[in-house]
Scaffold this active site. Structure first.
Site, PDB file in Angstrom:
ATOM      1  N   ASP A  64     -17.985  19.049  -0.247  1.00  0.00           N
ATOM      2  CA  ASP A  64     -16.998  19.812  -0.736  1.00  0.00           C
ATOM      3  C   ASP A  64     -17.264  20.976  -0.454  1.00  0.00           C
ATOM      4  O   ASP A  64     -18.399  21.730  -0.955  1.00  0.00           O
ATOM      5  CB  ASP A  64     -16.769  19.185  -2.050  1.00  0.00           C
ATOM      6  CG  ASP A  64     -15.344  19.549  -2.669  1.00  0.00           C
ATOM      7  OD1 ASP A  64     -14.624  20.464  -2.274  1.00  0.00           O
ATOM      8  OD2 ASP A  64     -15.078  18.607  -3.365  1.00  0.00           O
ATOM      9  N   ASP A  72     -11.887  22.619  -0.647  1.00  0.00           N
ATOM     10  CA  ASP A  72     -11.113  22.696  -1.879  1.00  0.00           C
ATOM     11  C   ASP A  72     -10.071  23.864  -1.955  1.00  0.00           C
ATOM     12  O   ASP A  72     -10.427  24.844  -1.273  1.00  0.00           O
ATOM     13  CB  ASP A  72     -12.320  23.042  -3.069  1.00  0.00           C
ATOM     14  CG  ASP A  72     -11.864  23.385  -4.406  1.00  0.00           C
ATOM     15  OD1 ASP A  72     -11.172  22.199  -4.893  1.00  0.00           O
ATOM     16  OD2 ASP A  72     -11.996  24.386  -4.950  1.00  0.00           O
ATOM     17  N   GLU A  93      -7.742  20.371   0.649  1.00  0.00           N
ATOM     18  CA  GLU A  93      -6.957  19.752  -0.318  1.00  0.00           C
ATOM     19  C   GLU A  93      -5.887  20.804  -0.750  1.00  0.00           C
ATOM     20  O   GLU A  93      -6.017  21.915  -0.783  1.00  0.00           O
ATOM     21  CB  GLU A  93      -7.730  19.842  -1.695  1.00  0.00           C
ATOM     22  CG  GLU A  93      -7.071  19.655  -2.877  1.00  0.00           C
ATOM     23  CD  GLU A  93      -7.856  20.179  -4.171  1.00  0.00           C
ATOM     24  OE1 GLU A  93      -7.681  19.897  -5.276  1.00  0.00           O
ATOM     25  OE2 GLU A  93      -8.456  21.342  -4.224  1.00  0.00           O
ATOM     26  N   HIS A 145     -11.068  13.370  -9.358  1.00  0.00           N
ATOM     27  CA  HIS A 145     -11.925  13.784 -10.587  1.00  0.00           C
ATOM     28  C   HIS A 145     -11.121  14.831 -11.537  1.00  0.00           C
ATOM     29  O   HIS A 145     -11.469  15.465 -12.416  1.00  0.00           O
ATOM     30  CB  HIS A 145     -13.046  14.703  -9.936  1.00  0.00           C
ATOM     31  CG  HIS A 145     -12.759  15.804  -9.096  1.00  0.00           C
ATOM     32  ND1 HIS A 145     -12.222  15.690  -7.741  1.00  0.00           N
ATOM     33  CD2 HIS A 145     -12.885  17.019  -9.250  1.00  0.00           C
ATOM     34  CE1 HIS A 145     -11.965  16.900  -7.374  1.00  0.00           C
ATOM     35  NE2 HIS A 145     -12.440  17.780  -8.171  1.00  0.00           N
ATOM     36  N   ASP A 146      -9.842  15.198 -10.845  1.00  0.00           N
ATOM     37  CA  ASP A 146      -8.943  16.139 -11.513  1.00  0.00           C
ATOM     38  C   ASP A 146      -7.648  15.638 -12.321  1.00  0.00           C
ATOM     39  O   ASP A 146      -6.891  16.254 -13.161  1.00  0.00           O
ATOM     40  CB  ASP A 146      -8.344  17.216 -10.364  1.00  0.00           C
ATOM     41  CG  ASP A 146      -9.615  18.214 -10.080  1.00  0.00           C
ATOM     42  OD1 ASP A 146     -10.371  18.396 -10.991  1.00  0.00           O
ATOM     43  OD2 ASP A 146      -9.493  18.823  -9.148  1.00  0.00           O
TER      44      ASP A 146
END
Length: 551
Positions: free
Chosen positions: A108, A210, A279, A342-343
């Site tokens: 990431d 990200d 993303e 994870h969000d």
């Protein structure tokens, strides 16, 4: 130890197209040293689980040095490992083990912002005239002392923070401790691209980028226009956040990003078979941006879209609408779909609040995800059918949840530690008396040890279906053609070369039936779903699925 990307990359430069990528959140995967926090050695020890599952790659969330205000997404050193997670040689060992098991490694990269403790920012804020003075987004106050414009932070409040040393505001799309880098400055771009080469030389196979659409801001710092209430959508930020009140045309989604992505792709192309997924965080223009960023072969190979991460209920009509919208917005593009990460709230909870048979529900959803056109991300624990954990306020770690509690409880509920052994202390995740987030009892009962080898478990269904998927190239790389929607029945064909596959799903809590499309169909087995076929009539139980191949 430095590893060449040439030693790890397979000859197939197209490996990412249709790949199944397993997301690992390092803090919560496996603790190897008993401090209650996951680490790189722990990940390495558990990679056989990922290999046995059948995933093609892992995406590892940030493990770089960080003050952990946003749990690693606030980077203070881009080319090292945080001591919490280990040392660089631990990462080299992880790469070696993953490649031995045939697993690609994607990491990431957070390039839109850094930590305020990064040496770059410390120097930048020291004066208006230092060599890195323009490496971040600085602006003077308005005459009345207020921020330069109306831009808002995703974490609430203004996107501008006052710095008394420079007597200026700096921009932060996220926490005040996450200042935005100024990618309009070529030196910043060069530094980020050098960092990218550092990890490529260590043997990584790709990156997840990200907040890829946040890289550039409007140089003129123009105000964002208001967004009419009917167009507000809470998938970018929770509904209680005024961030949704603006149309974000000037603080992100800027056209300058395209040229930087071309520069980034050129670096990837210096190495064999490297892929990147960006993303895209935007609830209004998400698919349109995906189309822009993945068009041609000189930017992103694929983008990570949010349409299936939103709270909107998953229905046959919505699945078809999302894919149809993607085909219009990005006819030459490639998506990477996920139902959980994870969000966001874990999808078994997000979509299944009223579902009684969550086991069957989770199995059906996995088959829908894994037969979409595009690549697929599986978030750790998803293969166990884990639900969203209910975290007490006293145990919260996420600043997002603390800020908006209790209307929005943050992201801790999907970040609790992985459960490995139902009988062990802390479910085999750690030997510590206390883990960084508590492990729910209901999760411990769903541990890997409790499901492994049980043919009716969610885990074994994931393994079974991934093996079935690999037998049919059309699932990974084929086109998708939707059938007319019929009540709770979702149907589509996947076509690649001479192979045409039929996928039918009953997305309802009661049995349902439908007719086979015109043509001769060979019923496929080995996928783990049971169905009835009388003549051309397919009968599916609640949350059932059916697969056939055109004869």
């Amino acid at each position: 130890m430095t590893m060449s990307a040439e030693t790890s990359a397979a000859s197939d430069k197209d490996w990412w197209r249709g790949a199944v990528i397993y997301q690992i959140y390092p803090r919560s995967f496996q603790d190897s040293n008993g401090d209650g926090i996951g680490d790189l050695k722990g990940i390495t020890a558990r990679l056989p689980h990922v290999a046995a599952l059948g995933a093609d790659a892992v995406w590892i969330s940030p493990f770089f040095p960080s003050p952990m205000k946003d749990f690693g997404y606030d980077v203070s050193n881009y080319t090292d490992v945080d001591p919490m997670f280990g040392v660089l040689s631990d990462f080299d060992g992880l790469i070696a083990e993953a490649h031995r098991l045939g697993i690609k490694v994607m990491i990431d990269l957070v390039m839109s912002h850094s930590s305020d403790q990064h040496p770059w920012f410390i120097e930048s804020r020291s004066s208006r005239f230092n060599p890195r003075a323009d490496w971040y987004v600085w602006a003077d106050a308005k005459p009345d002392g207020t921020p330069p414009n109306n831009w808002l932070s995703i974490f609430g409040g203004s996107a501008w923070a006052w710095d008394p040393t420079r007597m200026q505001y700096y921009m932060h799309n996220f926490l005040t401790s996450q200042p935005d880098l100024n990618l309009h400055n070529p030196e910043v771009q060069d530094a980020l691209l050098d960092m990218t080469r550092f990890w490529l030389k260590r043997g990584v196979d790709g990156f997840r980028l990200d907040t890829i659409n946040f890289y550039f801001h409007d140089k003129e710092l123009r105000d964002n226009p208001a967004l009419e209430p009917s167009r507000r959508n809470a998938s970018t930020a929770p509904a209680v956040n005024p961030y949704n009140f603006q149309e974000h045309v000037y603080d992100k989604n800027r056209p300058e990003n395209l040229e930087f992505l071309r520069r980034f792709r050129a670096v990837l192309d210096e190495f064999p078979a490297i892929a990147a997924v960006g993303e895209v965080g935007d609830s209004q223009r998400g698919l349109e941006i995906v189309g822009e960023y993945t068009s041609g072969d000189d930017k992103m190979q694929m983008c990570y879209a949010f349409e299936f991460l939103a709270p909107d209920p998953l229905t046959p009509a919505r699945v078809a609408a999302v894919q149809d919208a993607f085909s219009v917005a990005a006819p030459d593009g490639w998506a990477c779909w996920a139902f959980s990460n994870h969000d966001v709230v874990r999808h078994v909870s997000r979509w299944g609040q009223d579902v009684l048979d969550r086991e069957s529900f989770a199995k059906m959803l996995s088959a829908i995800l894994l037969t979409q056109r595009g690549s697929a991300c599986i978030y750790q624990g998803e293969e166990l059918g884990l639900t969203e954990a209910d975290i007490a306020y006293a145990d919260l770690q996420d600043p997002y949840g603390i800020q908006f509690w209790p209307e929005f409880k943050g992201r801790d509920g999907c970040r609790t530690p992985m459960v490995w052994d139902a009988q062990a202390l802390q479910a085999g995740f750690s030997t510590a008396e206390r883990t960084w987030l508590p492990i729910p009892v209901e999760h411990q009962l769903r541990a890997v040890s409790a499901q492994y080898g049980d043919p009716v478990s969610v885990l074994e269904q994931y393994r079974r279906f991934l093996a079935f998927r690999k037998q049919h190239t059309a699932f990974a790389k084929g086109d998708i053609l939707f059938l007319p929607q019929d009540g709770t029945m979702l149907g589509y064909k996947r076509q690649y070369g001479n192979e045409t596959l039929l996928c039918l799903f009953n997305m309802g809590a009661s049995a349902a039936a439908t007719e086979l499309p015109i043509g001769e169909w060979e019923v496929l087995t080995g996928h783990g779903f049971e169905s009835g076929l009388e003549g051309r009539r397919v009968e599916l139980p609640a949350w059932g699925a059916f697969f056939a191949r055109h004869a």
